[in-house]
Every structure is written in C-alpha cells, then in structure tokens.
Design a protein around this motif. Structure first.
Motif, PDB file in Angstrom:
ATOM      1  N   ASP A  74       0.778  -1.054  -0.084  1.00 35.33           N
ATOM      2  CA  ASP A  74      -0.105  -0.291   0.121  1.00 35.33           C
ATOM      3  C   ASP A  74       0.940   1.371   0.146  1.00 35.33           C
ATOM      4  OD1 ASP A  74      -2.294  -1.673  -0.043  1.00 35.33           O
ATOM      5  OD2 ASP A  74      -2.507  -1.261   2.345  1.00 35.33           O
ATOM      6  N   VAL A  75       1.874   1.216   0.673  1.00 30.13           N
ATOM      7  CA  VAL A  75       2.850   2.481   0.833  1.00 30.13           C
ATOM      8  C   VAL A  75       3.425   2.596  -0.597  1.00 30.13           C
ATOM      9  CG1 VAL A  75       5.009   3.326   1.771  1.00 30.13           C
ATOM     10  CG2 VAL A  75       3.424   2.380   3.376  1.00 30.13           C
ATOM     11  N   ALA A  76       3.935   1.573  -1.204  1.00 29.72           N
ATOM     12  CA  ALA A  76       4.467   1.744  -2.464  1.00 29.72           C
ATOM     13  C   ALA A  76       3.440   2.181  -3.559  1.00 29.72           C
ATOM     14  CB  ALA A  76       4.846   0.202  -2.979  1.00 29.72           C
ATOM     15  N   LYS A  77       2.340   1.727  -3.433  1.00 31.22           N
ATOM     16  CA  LYS A  77       1.197   2.248  -4.381  1.00 31.22           C
ATOM     17  C   LYS A  77       0.952   3.777  -4.063  1.00 31.22           C
ATOM     18  CE  LYS A  77      -3.827   1.640  -5.818  1.00 31.22           C
ATOM     19  NZ  LYS A  77      -4.288   2.330  -4.941  1.00 31.22           N
ATOM     20  N   ALA A  78       0.938   4.176  -3.059  1.00 32.12           N
ATOM     21  CA  ALA A  78       0.818   5.349  -2.572  1.00 32.12           C
ATOM     22  C   ALA A  78       1.788   6.323  -3.319  1.00 32.12           C
ATOM     23  CB  ALA A  78       0.490   5.728  -0.992  1.00 32.12           C
ATOM     24  N   LEU A  79       3.114   6.051  -2.896  1.00 27.39           N
ATOM     25  CA  LEU A  79       4.386   6.672  -3.249  1.00 27.39           C
ATOM     26  C   LEU A  79       4.277   6.782  -4.840  1.00 27.39           C
ATOM     27  CD1 LEU A  79       7.039   5.240  -0.915  1.00 27.39           C
ATOM     28  CD2 LEU A  79       6.267   7.721  -0.981  1.00 27.39           C
ATOM     29  N   ARG A  80       4.065   5.694  -5.518  1.00 21.93           N
ATOM     30  CA  ARG A  80       4.002   5.498  -6.813  1.00 21.93           C
ATOM     31  C   ARG A  80       3.320   6.695  -7.437  1.00 21.93           C
ATOM     32  NH1 ARG A  80       4.485  -0.360  -6.792  1.00 21.93           N
ATOM     33  NH2 ARG A  80       6.469  -0.579  -6.806  1.00 21.93           N
ATOM     34  N   GLU A  81       1.875   6.832  -6.727  1.00 27.28           N
ATOM     35  CA  GLU A  81       0.873   7.850  -7.275  1.00 27.28           C
ATOM     36  C   GLU A  81       1.509   9.315  -7.356  1.00 27.28           C
ATOM     37  OE1 GLU A  81      -2.660   6.719  -5.106  1.00 27.28           O
ATOM     38  OE2 GLU A  81      -3.115   5.070  -6.143  1.00 27.28           O
ATOM     39  N   ILE A  82       1.963   9.561  -6.066  1.00 25.14           N
ATOM     40  CA  ILE A  82       2.523  10.918  -5.970  1.00 25.14           C
ATOM     41  C   ILE A  82       3.815  11.095  -6.999  1.00 25.14           C
ATOM     42  CG2 ILE A  82       3.740  12.571  -4.357  1.00 25.14           C
ATOM     43  CD1 ILE A  82       0.605  11.752  -4.084  1.00 25.14           C
ATOM     44  N   ILE A  83       4.591  10.120  -7.234  1.00 26.15           N
ATOM     45  CA  ILE A  83       5.773  10.256  -7.822  1.00 26.15           C
ATOM     46  C   ILE A  83       5.200  10.663  -9.506  1.00 26.15           C
ATOM     47  CG2 ILE A  83       7.320   8.668  -9.053  1.00 26.15           C
ATOM     48  CD1 ILE A  83       7.995   7.515  -6.394  1.00 26.15           C
ATOM     49  N   VAL A  84       4.080   9.720  -9.921  1.00 30.17           N
ATOM     50  CA  VAL A  84       3.621  10.033 -11.297  1.00 30.17           C
ATOM     51  C   VAL A  84       3.156  11.424 -11.379  1.00 30.17           C
ATOM     52  CG1 VAL A  84       1.765   9.506 -12.727  1.00 30.17           C
ATOM     53  CG2 VAL A  84       3.052   7.701 -11.759  1.00 30.17           C
ATOM     54  N   GLU A  85       2.786  11.898 -10.156  1.00 30.68           N
ATOM     55  CA  GLU A  85       2.097  13.487 -10.462  1.00 30.68           C
ATOM     56  C   GLU A  85       3.310  14.271 -10.376  1.00 30.68           C
ATOM     57  OE1 GLU A  85      -0.498  13.873  -6.811  1.00 30.68           O
ATOM     58  OE2 GLU A  85      -1.938  12.420  -7.696  1.00 30.68           O
ATOM     59  N   ASN A  86       4.317  13.933  -9.862  1.00 29.82           N
ATOM     60  CA  ASN A  86       5.710  14.821  -9.681  1.00 29.82           C
ATOM     61  C   ASN A  86       6.784  14.332 -10.597  1.00 29.82           C
ATOM     62  OD1 ASN A  86       4.958  16.705  -7.511  1.00 29.82           O
ATOM     63  ND2 ASN A  86       4.215  14.850  -6.757  1.00 29.82           N
ATOM     64  N   LYS A  87       6.450  13.366 -11.584  1.00 25.53           N
ATOM     65  CA  LYS A  87       7.518  12.966 -12.504  1.00 25.53           C
ATOM     66  C   LYS A  87       8.329  13.986 -13.277  1.00 25.53           C
ATOM     67  CE  LYS A  87       4.891  11.794 -16.574  1.00 25.53           C
ATOM     68  NZ  LYS A  87       5.828  11.587 -17.727  1.00 25.53           N
ATOM     69  N   ASP A  88       7.591  14.994 -13.675  1.00 25.06           N
ATOM     70  CA  ASP A  88       8.441  16.095 -14.593  1.00 25.06           C
ATOM     71  C   ASP A  88       9.508  16.634 -13.464  1.00 25.06           C
ATOM     72  OD1 ASP A  88       6.757  15.770 -16.674  1.00 25.06           O
ATOM     73  OD2 ASP A  88       5.630  17.366 -16.265  1.00 25.06           O
ATOM     74  N   LYS A  89       9.393  16.866 -12.249  1.00 24.18           N
ATOM     75  CA  LYS A  89      10.292  17.381 -11.279  1.00 24.18           C
ATOM     76  C   LYS A  89      11.467  16.189 -10.969  1.00 24.18           C
ATOM     77  CE  LYS A  89       7.156  20.152  -8.914  1.00 24.18           C
ATOM     78  NZ  LYS A  89       6.342  20.314  -7.700  1.00 24.18           N
ATOM     79  N   LEU A  90      11.028  15.121 -10.837  1.00 24.84           N
ATOM     80  CA  LEU A  90      11.556  14.023 -10.528  1.00 24.84           C
ATOM     81  C   LEU A  90      12.777  13.314 -11.602  1.00 24.84           C
ATOM     82  CD1 LEU A  90       9.527  12.103  -8.152  1.00 24.84           C
ATOM     83  CD2 LEU A  90      11.222  13.519  -7.434  1.00 24.84           C
TER      84      LEU A  90
END
Length: 147
Positions: A74-90
C-alpha cells in the motif's frame, strides 16, 4: 489501506523536499539509489542517499502502528501515485542518470523499485522483471536434475 488526503499531502511535501535537495540547476551528484524507508510502527517516512545520509523525513499519522500485512504494498502504491504526479520534477533532479527510488522496510531491506530514471528510459512500477526468481529457480532445478 486507502490513503487519506492528509497522507497524500505529507508524501507530496516529502517528495518536494527531495526535489529541493537536488535542484536541476545545481552541479549534478552521483547517486545510484534514493532509499525511501517506511517504518510501520512509528509511521516515519525517511529518504537516504547511497551513503545512508538522511535527506528528509516526515511522520505519516495514518501509518502509525499499522499492522496490515499489505502495508508495504500500500505504501509503494501511494508513493508511486505521488511520483507519477511529480514525475516532471523527479526526472530532472540534479543527479547523474541513471538513478532510482527504492522502497525499504524498517530493517533496511529492499521492498520495491518505485521509480527508475535512465536518460530516455523511465520505469514506474513494480518489479523490473516479474517472475525472474521463479524462472531462475526452475532453470537451476533443471540443471541440477540432469546430473
């Protein structure tokens, strides 16, 4: 576990602090992995570089004393969702590519690959080669049975 809005906001701020530590316009550093540790008992979310230097941390109230067997999934899923939303920065951190984000448990054991960036190749998701362990075990079993 469904993450609530407060949890999503804390994860976004956590990711934002990582972005602040490695601005795109700074001299790039060499890091192969950004280690993200989730601690099930305390609810802490921590980020470390390859040398185990702490980058940032926060406490996710929703995760404190979470005894769910699926906690790390569940933590991995939540982190991936936020990462996708911020992928341009990352994708443009001041880090020499390739680099990746890995999720670790509170014993510092690898749990999941969250995000891999390598020039034009970006991988967001679970295992890079699902089923590889089983294939290797089957192959080894076949080799040993032929002797």
């Amino acid at each position: 576990m469904n993450t609530n809005e407060q949890t999503n906001q804390k994860i976004e701020r956590f990711i934002g602090k990582i972005v602040q530590k490695f601005p795109a316009d700074a001299d790039p550093v060499i890091i192969t992995d950004l280690h993200i540790r989730a601690v099930q008992d305390s609810g802490e979310l921590l980020a470390f570089d390859d040398d185990d230097n702490e980058i940032t941390r926060c406490v996710v109230d929703q995760w404190i004393d979470n005894k769910d067997d699926m906690f790390y999934s569940d933590v991995a899923k939540a982190l991936r969702e936020i990462i996708v939303e911020n992928k341009d920065k990352l994708e443009n951190l001041g880090i020499i590519k390739p680099y990746n984000f890995v999720l670790e448990n509170d014993d510092n054991e690898h749990v999941a690959e969250l995000y891999v960036v390598d020039d034009d190749t970006i991988i967001i998701g679970g295992d890079l080669m699902p089923g590889l362990d089983k294939e290797l075990d089957d192959f080894l079993g076949h080799l040993l049975s032929d002797k």
